[in-house]
Design a protein around this motif. Structure first.
Motif, PDB file in Angstrom:
ATOM      1  N   GLY A 153     -13.590 -61.475 -27.383  1.00  0.00           N
ATOM      2  CA  GLY A 153     -14.488 -60.698 -27.974  1.00  0.00           C
ATOM      3  C   GLY A 153     -15.786 -61.340 -28.780  1.00  0.00           C
ATOM      4  O   GLY A 153     -16.368 -60.623 -29.347  1.00  0.00           O
ATOM      5  N   ALA A 154     -15.878 -62.780 -28.673  1.00  0.00           N
ATOM      6  CA  ALA A 154     -17.198 -62.980 -29.135  1.00  0.00           C
ATOM      7  C   ALA A 154     -18.457 -62.496 -28.396  1.00  0.00           C
ATOM      8  O   ALA A 154     -18.483 -62.424 -27.071  1.00  0.00           O
ATOM      9  CB  ALA A 154     -17.044 -64.629 -29.034  1.00  0.00           C
ATOM     10  N   LYS A 155     -19.466 -62.307 -29.304  1.00  0.00           N
ATOM     11  CA  LYS A 155     -20.685 -61.662 -28.342  1.00  0.00           C
ATOM     12  C   LYS A 155     -21.494 -62.914 -28.166  1.00  0.00           C
ATOM     13  O   LYS A 155     -21.351 -63.893 -28.675  1.00  0.00           O
ATOM     14  CB  LYS A 155     -21.407 -60.934 -29.577  1.00  0.00           C
ATOM     15  CG  LYS A 155     -20.538 -59.673 -30.092  1.00  0.00           C
ATOM     16  CD  LYS A 155     -21.226 -58.831 -31.035  1.00  0.00           C
ATOM     17  CE  LYS A 155     -20.485 -57.469 -31.222  1.00  0.00           C
ATOM     18  NZ  LYS A 155     -21.056 -56.783 -32.260  1.00  0.00           N
ATOM     19  N   PRO A 156     -22.754 -62.575 -27.246  1.00  0.00           N
ATOM     20  CA  PRO A 156     -23.408 -64.002 -26.664  1.00  0.00           C
ATOM     21  C   PRO A 156     -24.215 -64.240 -27.939  1.00  0.00           C
ATOM     22  O   PRO A 156     -24.590 -65.549 -28.139  1.00  0.00           O
ATOM     23  CB  PRO A 156     -24.226 -62.856 -25.838  1.00  0.00           C
ATOM     24  CG  PRO A 156     -23.595 -61.807 -25.243  1.00  0.00           C
ATOM     25  CD  PRO A 156     -22.825 -61.274 -26.416  1.00  0.00           C
ATOM     26  N   GLY A 157     -24.620 -63.330 -28.886  1.00  0.00           N
ATOM     27  CA  GLY A 157     -25.253 -63.932 -29.994  1.00  0.00           C
ATOM     28  C   GLY A 157     -24.496 -64.776 -30.820  1.00  0.00           C
ATOM     29  O   GLY A 157     -24.928 -65.661 -31.603  1.00  0.00           O
ATOM     30  N   ASP A 158     -23.081 -64.546 -31.124  1.00  0.00           N
ATOM     31  CA  ASP A 158     -22.259 -65.456 -31.822  1.00  0.00           C
ATOM     32  C   ASP A 158     -22.050 -66.786 -31.201  1.00  0.00           C
ATOM     33  O   ASP A 158     -22.059 -67.895 -31.659  1.00  0.00           O
ATOM     34  CB  ASP A 158     -20.651 -64.891 -31.973  1.00  0.00           C
ATOM     35  CG  ASP A 158     -20.994 -63.501 -32.687  1.00  0.00           C
ATOM     36  OD1 ASP A 158     -21.874 -63.546 -33.650  1.00  0.00           O
ATOM     37  OD2 ASP A 158     -19.925 -62.527 -32.415  1.00  0.00           O
ATOM     38  N   VAL A 183     -25.930 -73.855 -34.787  1.00  0.00           N
ATOM     39  CA  VAL A 183     -25.620 -74.733 -35.983  1.00  0.00           C
ATOM     40  C   VAL A 183     -25.128 -75.973 -35.752  1.00  0.00           C
ATOM     41  O   VAL A 183     -25.558 -76.958 -36.361  1.00  0.00           O
ATOM     42  CB  VAL A 183     -24.305 -73.959 -36.302  1.00  0.00           C
ATOM     43  CG1 VAL A 183     -23.607 -74.632 -37.561  1.00  0.00           C
ATOM     44  CG2 VAL A 183     -24.561 -72.676 -36.975  1.00  0.00           C
ATOM     45  N   GLN A 184     -24.757 -76.234 -34.294  1.00  0.00           N
ATOM     46  CA  GLN A 184     -24.450 -77.813 -34.291  1.00  0.00           C
ATOM     47  C   GLN A 184     -25.715 -78.501 -34.042  1.00  0.00           C
ATOM     48  O   GLN A 184     -25.920 -79.806 -34.568  1.00  0.00           O
ATOM     49  CB  GLN A 184     -23.605 -77.608 -32.746  1.00  0.00           C
ATOM     50  CG  GLN A 184     -23.177 -79.319 -32.618  1.00  0.00           C
ATOM     51  CD  GLN A 184     -22.413 -79.144 -31.024  1.00  0.00           C
ATOM     52  OE1 GLN A 184     -22.129 -78.115 -30.572  1.00  0.00           O
ATOM     53  NE2 GLN A 184     -22.101 -80.508 -30.646  1.00  0.00           N
ATOM     54  N   GLY A 185     -26.805 -78.034 -33.461  1.00  0.00           N
ATOM     55  CA  GLY A 185     -27.948 -78.655 -33.331  1.00  0.00           C
ATOM     56  C   GLY A 185     -28.762 -78.876 -34.591  1.00  0.00           C
ATOM     57  O   GLY A 185     -29.565 -79.752 -34.918  1.00  0.00           O
ATOM     58  N   ARG A 231     -16.301 -67.783 -44.166  1.00  0.00           N
ATOM     59  CA  ARG A 231     -17.315 -68.503 -43.542  1.00  0.00           C
ATOM     60  C   ARG A 231     -17.451 -67.757 -42.087  1.00  0.00           C
ATOM     61  O   ARG A 231     -16.505 -67.592 -41.505  1.00  0.00           O
ATOM     62  CB  ARG A 231     -17.115 -70.009 -43.182  1.00  0.00           C
ATOM     63  CG  ARG A 231     -17.205 -71.016 -44.393  1.00  0.00           C
ATOM     64  CD  ARG A 231     -17.054 -72.264 -44.007  1.00  0.00           C
ATOM     65  NE  ARG A 231     -15.891 -72.663 -43.453  1.00  0.00           N
ATOM     66  CZ  ARG A 231     -15.345 -73.883 -43.196  1.00  0.00           C
ATOM     67  NH1 ARG A 231     -16.185 -74.866 -43.191  1.00  0.00           N
ATOM     68  NH2 ARG A 231     -14.154 -74.163 -42.607  1.00  0.00           N
ATOM     69  N   PRO A 232     -18.698 -67.368 -41.663  1.00  0.00           N
ATOM     70  CA  PRO A 232     -18.792 -66.913 -40.576  1.00  0.00           C
ATOM     71  C   PRO A 232     -18.280 -67.560 -39.391  1.00  0.00           C
ATOM     72  O   PRO A 232     -18.337 -69.052 -39.399  1.00  0.00           O
ATOM     73  CB  PRO A 232     -20.277 -66.444 -40.381  1.00  0.00           C
ATOM     74  CG  PRO A 232     -20.704 -66.682 -41.757  1.00  0.00           C
ATOM     75  CD  PRO A 232     -19.782 -67.589 -42.427  1.00  0.00           C
ATOM     76  N   TYR A 233     -17.594 -66.984 -38.410  1.00  0.00           N
ATOM     77  CA  TYR A 233     -16.871 -67.892 -37.377  1.00  0.00           C
ATOM     78  C   TYR A 233     -17.665 -68.886 -36.687  1.00  0.00           C
ATOM     79  O   TYR A 233     -17.467 -69.901 -36.140  1.00  0.00           O
ATOM     80  CB  TYR A 233     -15.783 -67.307 -36.584  1.00  0.00           C
ATOM     81  CG  TYR A 233     -16.278 -66.637 -35.490  1.00  0.00           C
ATOM     82  CD1 TYR A 233     -16.584 -66.942 -34.151  1.00  0.00           C
ATOM     83  CD2 TYR A 233     -16.363 -65.091 -35.802  1.00  0.00           C
ATOM     84  CE1 TYR A 233     -17.191 -66.223 -33.276  1.00  0.00           C
ATOM     85  CE2 TYR A 233     -16.944 -64.043 -34.797  1.00  0.00           C
ATOM     86  CZ  TYR A 233     -17.301 -64.804 -33.589  1.00  0.00           C
ATOM     87  OH  TYR A 233     -17.698 -64.233 -32.644  1.00  0.00           O
ATOM     88  N   PRO A 234     -18.975 -68.360 -36.299  1.00  0.00           N
ATOM     89  CA  PRO A 234     -19.905 -69.225 -35.564  1.00  0.00           C
ATOM     90  C   PRO A 234     -20.174 -70.371 -36.318  1.00  0.00           C
ATOM     91  O   PRO A 234     -20.420 -71.567 -35.738  1.00  0.00           O
ATOM     92  CB  PRO A 234     -21.103 -68.314 -35.457  1.00  0.00           C
ATOM     93  CG  PRO A 234     -20.642 -66.873 -35.252  1.00  0.00           C
ATOM     94  CD  PRO A 234     -19.646 -66.994 -36.376  1.00  0.00           C
ATOM     95  N   VAL A 235     -20.327 -70.438 -37.856  1.00  0.00           N
ATOM     96  CA  VAL A 235     -20.903 -71.715 -38.379  1.00  0.00           C
ATOM     97  C   VAL A 235     -19.675 -72.441 -38.717  1.00  0.00           C
ATOM     98  O   VAL A 235     -19.610 -73.717 -38.499  1.00  0.00           O
ATOM     99  CB  VAL A 235     -21.263 -71.111 -40.002  1.00  0.00           C
ATOM    100  CG1 VAL A 235     -21.363 -72.220 -40.684  1.00  0.00           C
ATOM    101  CG2 VAL A 235     -22.448 -70.146 -39.921  1.00  0.00           C
ATOM    102  N   PHE A 236     -18.260 -71.867 -38.720  1.00  0.00           N
ATOM    103  CA  PHE A 236     -17.140 -72.535 -38.568  1.00  0.00           C
ATOM    104  C   PHE A 236     -16.987 -73.418 -37.308  1.00  0.00           C
ATOM    105  O   PHE A 236     -16.595 -74.537 -37.355  1.00  0.00           O
ATOM    106  CB  PHE A 236     -16.080 -71.582 -38.926  1.00  0.00           C
ATOM    107  CG  PHE A 236     -14.641 -72.327 -38.763  1.00  0.00           C
ATOM    108  CD1 PHE A 236     -14.160 -73.248 -39.931  1.00  0.00           C
ATOM    109  CD2 PHE A 236     -13.754 -72.239 -37.723  1.00  0.00           C
ATOM    110  CE1 PHE A 236     -13.016 -73.656 -39.945  1.00  0.00           C
ATOM    111  CE2 PHE A 236     -12.627 -72.705 -37.678  1.00  0.00           C
ATOM    112  CZ  PHE A 236     -12.087 -73.734 -38.687  1.00  0.00           C
TER     113      PHE A 236
END
Length: 413
Positions: free
Chosen positions: A308-313, A320-322, A3-8
């Motif tokens: 290392g997370a990018k602003p887009g992430d 995702v939360q909203g 799973r992409p970590y932003p979704v996780f």
């Protein structure tokens, strides 16, 4: 499972318990608001669709879809009948004779429209036979001078089957005693109730009897036409008039009752827009929810940025939360709205029985129950609009989260 970590992370933030219970309360309120707004919008539009359907079936079941008339009363209607029934998209045709008059009984007077019909053919173009309370169309015999009247008119005149009423026509009859209005006594042979204003203003009799009273024996005013698709009636009427030539002209229901259905359509549109504002308010409550979540999670955002997370992430995490709030609210609201729309008639009946009170009195309204017609096109539009507004509401808070400065956020941690 990958799973992409932003979704996780977005899923974890949504499901995690928060120290700030107010944020959880606002999130739940936003979700409930969406559910309620979508549910109410689907139900109300379904009820309005139901009223629109009832009007079409009842009023346009009595009012001709289209008529063909000559400029004078015609006696060759049998030939015209054959021509019309051979036309494509025309289900049936029936002759009619029409006159305005007044009806009186024991001092009670009312303005009416008298329709002279052929009882056998009328049943093919009208729903009146399906709404007879007493008697049938076949009771109208030529030469018997009998009438079938609407239920509201019968109550107004205080008459029943077997009583006699006097119909006064707006034509003068010259007699040795002077000039008198033309009048004739008819016997009430039946009572109908279609649940519309026609119940108070329409009297039906055999066309031979009406022709005799009007002194045009064997002649009719025109032909009533029933078409397959009533919304094609204007085009069909125009084609008929063009085909028959200049001695005939055609009209359709849009000229007599079109304004009524246009008003209903506009009312449905306006109510739909107003109720959509409720959905919009609930959807944009997600903005305040996510803004508070971003403020509460500044430290977590800063840590993600430092590893290392990018602003887009970061932005994707809060989108995702909203989106979860919006998707769950819309889906649950849609399911509840569909179930309520399909069962609202039975629910209202149950409430009427429980409370002993009739919400839609047949003496006041043209129907005695709450109709509902669920259109899946409405469901798709409502659910789609709710999802779009929910996703749009996540953009600003997610953008703010992506702009959090890690140094400032961790300075006092």
């Amino acid at each position: 499972m990958f799973r992409p970590y932003p979704v996780f992370i977005g899923l974890r933030y949504t499901a995690a318990k928060r120290k700030n219970h107010f944020i959880s309360f606002i999130s739940m309120t936003s979700m409930l608001g969406l559910m309620l707004g979508v549910c109410v919008l689907i139900t109300v539009l379904s009820v309005m669709n139901g009223f629109d359907r009832e009007l079409q079936q009842r009023i346009l079941g009595m009012v001709p879809h289209a008529t063909v008339r000559a400029y004078t009363a015609m006696d060759n209607w049998q030939e015209l009948d054959k021509v019309l029934t051979e036309q494509p998209k025309i289900i049936a045709a029936a002759p009619y004779l029409q006159a305005e008059a007044m009806v009186t009984h024991q001092g009670q007077v009312s303005g009416i429209m008298v329709n002279g019909i052929d009882p056998e053919q009328e049943a093919e173009v009208s729903i009146i036979q399906d709404h007879m309370q007493e008697g049938t169309l076949s009771d109208l015999d030529s030469g018997a001078f009998e009438v079938i009247i609407g239920e509201i008119l019968a109550r107004s005149l205080r008459v029943g089957v077997g009583d006699k009423v006097t119909i006064v026509f707006p034509e003068a009859a010259i007699t040795p005693a002077g000039v008198f209005p033309r009048m004739k006594r008819f016997t009430v042979a039946g009572i109908f109730a279609v649940g519309a204003e026609l119940d108070a203003s329409l009297i039906v009799t055999h066309m031979d009897d009406l022709a005799k009273v009007m002194r045009i024996p064997g002649k009719v005013s025109g032909m009533r036409i029933k078409v397959e698709d009533l919304f094609e009636a204007p085009r069909i009427a125009w084609d008929i008039a063009t085909t028959l030539g200049g001695q005939y002209y055609a009209t359709d229901w849009t000229r007599t009752h079109g304004n009524l259905f246009q008003a209903i359509k506009m009312e449905k549109t306006m109510i739909g827009l107003l109720l959509m504002m409720i959905v919009a308010v609930a959807a944009f409550n997600i903005v305040s929810t996510l803004v508070m979540v971003v403020t509460d999670k500044k430290a977590d955002i800063a840590i993600l940025r430092t590893i290392g997370a990018k602003p887009g992430d970061i932005m994707a995490v809060f989108v995702v939360q909203g989106a979860i709030i919006g998707v769950v609210g819309n889906i649950v609201g849609t399911i509840a709205g569909v179930l309520l729309a399909l069962n609202v008639s039975d629910i209202i009946k149950g409430l009427e029985k429980l409370l002993g009170h009739k919400f839609l009195d047949a003496n006041v309204y043209f129907i005695s129950y709450l109709p509902s017609q669920l259109l899946w096109s409405d469901v798709v539009v409502i659910c789609g609009a709710g999802l779009v507004m929910s996703l749009a509401a996540t953009i600003y808070p997610a953008y703010r989260a992506s702009k959090v400065d890690p140094a400032d956020a961790l300075r006092y941690e």
